[in-house]
Design a protein around this motif. Structure first.
Motif, mmCIF file in Angstrom:
data_model
loop_
_atom_site.group_PDB
_atom_site.id
_atom_site.type_symbol
_atom_site.label_atom_id
_atom_site.label_comp_id
_atom_site.label_asym_id
_atom_site.label_seq_id
_atom_site.Cartn_x
_atom_site.Cartn_y
_atom_site.Cartn_z
ATOM 1 N N ARG A 15 17.332 -8.182 -107.375
ATOM 2 C CA ARG A 15 17.311 -7.121 -108.382
ATOM 3 C C ARG A 15 16.937 -7.719 -109.732
ATOM 4 N NH1 ARG A 15 19.585 -2.484 -106.599
ATOM 5 N NH2 ARG A 15 21.266 -3.551 -105.500
ATOM 6 N N PHE A 16 16.212 -6.926 -110.504
ATOM 7 C CA PHE A 16 15.618 -7.360 -111.764
ATOM 8 C C PHE A 16 16.198 -6.486 -112.857
ATOM 9 C CE2 PHE A 16 11.693 -8.416 -114.274
ATOM 10 C CZ PHE A 16 11.510 -9.728 -113.877
ATOM 11 N N TYR A 17 17.274 -6.967 -113.492
ATOM 12 C CA TYR A 17 17.980 -6.157 -114.483
ATOM 13 C C TYR A 17 17.416 -6.416 -115.883
ATOM 14 C CZ TYR A 17 21.726 -5.213 -111.078
ATOM 15 O OH TYR A 17 22.455 -4.796 -109.990
ATOM 16 N N LEU A 18 16.763 -5.406 -116.449
ATOM 17 C CA LEU A 18 16.256 -5.477 -117.819
ATOM 18 C C LEU A 18 17.089 -4.540 -118.686
ATOM 19 C CD1 LEU A 18 12.388 -5.417 -117.158
ATOM 20 C CD2 LEU A 18 13.928 -7.399 -117.276
ATOM 21 N N SER A 19 17.522 -5.021 -119.835
ATOM 22 C CA SER A 19 18.472 -4.270 -120.664
ATOM 23 C C SER A 19 17.995 -2.862 -120.994
ATOM 24 C CB SER A 19 18.767 -5.040 -121.962
ATOM 25 O OG SER A 19 17.573 -5.259 -122.705
ATOM 26 N N GLN A 20 16.691 -2.719 -121.277
ATOM 27 C CA GLN A 20 16.212 -1.398 -121.682
ATOM 28 C C GLN A 20 16.194 -0.399 -120.529
ATOM 29 O OE1 GLN A 20 14.166 -3.935 -121.120
ATOM 30 N NE2 GLN A 20 12.046 -3.331 -120.772
ATOM 31 N N GLN A 21 16.278 -0.910 -119.297
ATOM 32 C CA GLN A 21 16.293 -0.011 -118.134
ATOM 33 C C GLN A 21 17.706 0.391 -117.731
ATOM 34 O OE1 GLN A 21 14.010 -2.141 -115.175
ATOM 35 N NE2 GLN A 21 12.050 -1.645 -116.144
ATOM 36 N N ILE A 22 18.682 -0.479 -118.016
ATOM 37 C CA ILE A 22 20.064 -0.161 -117.616
ATOM 38 C C ILE A 22 20.921 0.258 -118.818
ATOM 39 C CG2 ILE A 22 20.015 -1.566 -115.521
ATOM 40 C CD1 ILE A 22 21.488 -3.769 -117.024
ATOM 41 N N HIS A 23 20.316 0.283 -120.011
ATOM 42 C CA HIS A 23 20.972 0.784 -121.235
ATOM 43 C C HIS A 23 22.244 0.010 -121.598
ATOM 44 C CE1 HIS A 23 17.981 3.806 -120.740
ATOM 45 N NE2 HIS A 23 18.584 4.375 -119.703
ATOM 46 N N MET A 24 22.228 -1.283 -121.312
ATOM 47 C CA MET A 24 23.303 -2.197 -121.688
ATOM 48 C C MET A 24 22.661 -3.514 -122.084
ATOM 49 S SD MET A 24 26.085 -1.617 -118.619
ATOM 50 C CE MET A 24 24.984 -0.967 -117.369
ATOM 51 N N ARG A 25 23.402 -4.318 -122.873
ATOM 52 C CA ARG A 25 22.850 -5.615 -123.255
ATOM 53 C C ARG A 25 23.942 -6.674 -123.304
ATOM 54 N NH1 ARG A 25 23.211 -7.231 -128.490
ATOM 55 N NH2 ARG A 25 21.198 -8.287 -128.470
ATOM 56 N N LYS A 26 23.544 -7.911 -123.094
ATOM 57 C CA LYS A 26 24.445 -9.046 -123.263
ATOM 58 C C LYS A 26 24.686 -9.250 -124.755
ATOM 59 C CE LYS A 26 21.267 -11.441 -121.197
ATOM 60 N NZ LYS A 26 20.417 -12.517 -120.590
ATOM 61 N N PRO A 27 25.857 -9.704 -125.192
ATOM 62 C CA PRO A 27 26.990 -10.192 -124.389
ATOM 63 C C PRO A 27 28.072 -9.147 -124.114
ATOM 64 C CG PRO A 27 27.339 -10.782 -126.681
ATOM 65 C CD PRO A 27 26.044 -10.009 -126.629
ATOM 66 N N ASP A 28 27.759 -7.858 -124.183
ATOM 67 C CA ASP A 28 28.783 -6.841 -123.906
ATOM 68 C C ASP A 28 29.291 -7.007 -122.471
ATOM 69 O OD1 ASP A 28 28.220 -5.916 -126.426
ATOM 70 O OD2 ASP A 28 26.983 -4.224 -125.754
ATOM 71 N N LEU A 29 30.591 -7.007 -122.307
ATOM 72 C CA LEU A 29 31.178 -7.286 -120.993
ATOM 73 C C LEU A 29 30.775 -6.262 -119.940
ATOM 74 C CD1 LEU A 29 34.807 -8.464 -121.889
ATOM 75 C CD2 LEU A 29 32.754 -9.849 -121.524
ATOM 76 N N GLU A 30 30.463 -5.054 -120.373
ATOM 77 C CA GLU A 30 30.126 -3.995 -119.412
ATOM 78 C C GLU A 30 28.913 -4.353 -118.570
ATOM 79 O OE1 GLU A 30 28.997 -0.309 -121.263
ATOM 80 O OE2 GLU A 30 27.509 -1.263 -122.571
ATOM 81 N N ILE A 31 27.985 -5.148 -119.126
ATOM 82 C CA ILE A 31 26.760 -5.453 -118.380
ATOM 83 C C ILE A 31 27.051 -6.407 -117.220
ATOM 84 C CG2 ILE A 31 25.917 -7.439 -119.750
ATOM 85 C CD1 ILE A 31 23.102 -6.145 -119.550
ATOM 86 N N TYR A 32 27.972 -7.349 -117.440
ATOM 87 C CA TYR A 32 28.335 -8.289 -116.368
ATOM 88 C C TYR A 32 29.125 -7.561 -115.284
ATOM 89 C CZ TYR A 32 27.129 -11.448 -120.166
ATOM 90 O OH TYR A 32 26.484 -12.063 -121.200
ATOM 91 N N ASP A 33 30.022 -6.693 -115.718
ATOM 92 C CA ASP A 33 30.799 -5.912 -114.759
ATOM 93 C C ASP A 33 29.878 -5.018 -113.929
ATOM 94 O OD1 ASP A 33 33.420 -5.063 -113.725
ATOM 95 O OD2 ASP A 33 32.898 -3.133 -114.605
#
Length: 204
Positions: free
Chosen positions: A132-150
């Motif tokens: 899987r290829f997770y790009l921030s603009q596609q999943i509407h989350m960004r690092k380092p916010d913990l929600e993206i890792y979860d």
């Protein structure tokens, strides 16, 4: 035992010049990136603002800019993708020893420039290496916010203790580490992703 590898993109695989955009903007009289602009950037990286809207905000704030000069400055961060790194990740994917994921803070203009610099075929080869290829603009989350890792752990049913996350930004690796994920804070210029199994051999 590590079963899952989660990679950042910029300065892990593709080379970046992180100072270039600010230097390019400074030449056009924009010498400070203020809090308002940082907020635009973060919103854009989350895909909550379009490229056109970001450009419009800059042109409104700095009338001397043009859409082209802004785009060129914005994309000046993106450099080359060395072939030895592409060969390495292709071979790793072929080995099927690990589940491979990409997790990147990026945006539409940068990805467009990445594909232009790499060429579409090499970009497709790279993308196909990952489950899987997770790009921030596609999943509407960004690092380092913990929600993206979860989100990544939940989405792909990964166990944190079986996962290694590699990133060049210490805030991002610190956040992942706080969730029990193993991390490697890769230092560009001193280390290379192809040295992974040598540098982190204690994990494998």
């Amino acid at each position: 035992m590590i079963k899952n590898l989660v990679f950042d993109f910029g300065d892990v695989f593709i080379n970046l010049d992180k100072k270039a955009p600010e230097q390019a903007l400074a030449k056009m009289g924009i010498r400070q990136i203020d809090d308002e602009m940082v907020n635009w950037h973060n919103t854009y990286e989350k895909g909550l603002m379009s490229s056109e809207a970001l450009t419009e905000q800059y042109l409104k704030k700095f009338p001397a800019l043009t859409a082209l000069s802004f785009k060129q400055a914005w994309n000046s961060i993106i450099l080359d993708f060395p072939q030895h790194r592409l060969d390495w990740i292709i071979q790793l994917a072929k080995s099927k020893k690990y589940r491979l994921f990409l997790l990147s803070n990026t945006n539409d203009m940068h990805i467009e420039q990445v594909i232009k610099n790499m060429d579409a075929m090499r970009y497709s080869q790279f993308q196909n290496c990952f489950e899987r290829f997770y790009l921030s603009q596609q999943i509407h989350m960004r690092k380092p916010d913990l929600e993206i890792y979860d989100f990544v752990l939940q989405q792909d049913q990964l166990i944190a203790q079986e996962t290694l996350f590699i990133d060049d930004t210490i805030l991002n690796t610190a956040a992942a580490s706080s969730m029990g994920i193993h991390t490697w804070h890769l230092e560009p210029g001193k280390e290379d992703i192809t040295q992974l199994f040598k540098i982190k051999k204690q994990l494998f």
